[in-house]
Design a protein around this motif. Structure first.
Motif: not given
Length: 285
Positions: A64, A185, A188, A190, A193, A197, A209, A226
């Protein structure tokens, strides 16, 4: 006041340039391009965002951040920026330098740090300077005549020199502290994220998203990251895609490539929207 319109600034640093016509031609080119297309800040921001994302290559590497890149990859960012810059503005490659703008050769230099390295062949030539800060989601875009007086004397092994502190005062900024489309990301947390994902289906990941970032521009590249599938655009459409999932929540995905959607986005205050952009909004807005 933009430095392009600051006559005192321009005369101080640029009126003594031997071939002032080439500098004026370059300035007029960018002004004309902005008038004919869309906001210049958005255009250049997209070039930089696309270059960074392609090198980070999140779909295949699960990275990322620029900090995760190898040294050689960071070096390649400059090449990628040059390629996309030339393609976006419809310019030819120069015989000696990176670009040819209305018959004049120009070099392109990008940095993700605080300085640029100028090759010997660019001495006394005009350079397009680009600087991207992914952490702050900002960028700068300017012009500099790389005269000896603006460069530090020390050279690296390739004979390149950096711009001096005094030399940076001579940069003619076209966009200063512009908005770089953000690295979603990178900023973002954790938990979010993982929420976006972790589902196995690409349509569900995309719905997560868009739901999480309503009212923000989502690029086609991010959709690809994504979805993580070759037919990633299929996962955003109806017929079981993210649009159908979000429609049940009264959320609508607008696409900048649609005339009707683009008009709607402009009415909502979005600038520089094109076919690479998507925005999720409430259906009743």
């Amino acid at each position: 006041m933009s430095e392009l319109e600051n006559t005192e600034y321009f005369n101080k640093y640029f009126s003594t340039y031997p071939d002032n016509s080439s500098l004026m031609s370059l300035i007029e080119f960018f002004k004309d391009f902005s008038d004919d297309n869309s906001d210049l800040e958005s255009i250049v921001g997209d070039i930089l965002r696309g270059s960074l994302d392609e090198v980070i290559d999140m779909p295949r590497t699960n990275r990322f951040s620029l900090d995760e890149l190898e040294k050689t990859e960071k070096t390649y960012i400059g090449t990628k920026v040059e390629i996309l810059f030339r393609d976006t503005f419809g310019l030819d490659k120069g015989d000696k330098l990176d670009l040819k703008v209305r018959g004049h050769e120009v070099d392109v230099k990008n940095t993700i740090g605080s300085n640029w390295t100028i090759p010997s062949e660019a001495l006394d030539e005009i350079c397009v300077l680009l600087q991207a800060n992914d952490n702050k989601s900002s960028f700068c875009f300017g012009l500099l005549i790389c005269r000896n007086r603006v460069l530090n004397q020390g050279k690296n092994r390739d004979g390149k020199r950096t711009i001096s502190k005094e030399g940076k005062n001579e940069i003619l900024w076209i966009v200063k502290d512009g908005a770089l489309p953000k690295n979603f990301f990178l900023h973002m947390n954790d938990d979010l994220r993982h929420e976006i994902l972790s589902p196995s289906g690409g349509a569900t990941r995309l719905a997560n998203l868009f739901r999480s970032f309503q009212g923000e521009i989502i690029t086609r590249r991010l959709v690809e990251c994504v979805a993580r599938q070759k037919d990633y655009m299929k996962r955003i459409r109806g017929n079981g895609g993210a649009r159908d999932i979000l429609a049940q929540e009264e959320l609508l995905i607008l696409w900048g490539g649609s005339i009707e959607d683009n008009k709607k986005l402009k009415s909502l205050g979005f600038k520089g929207i094109n076919a690479e952009h998507f925005v999720c909004i409430k259906n009743n807005i």
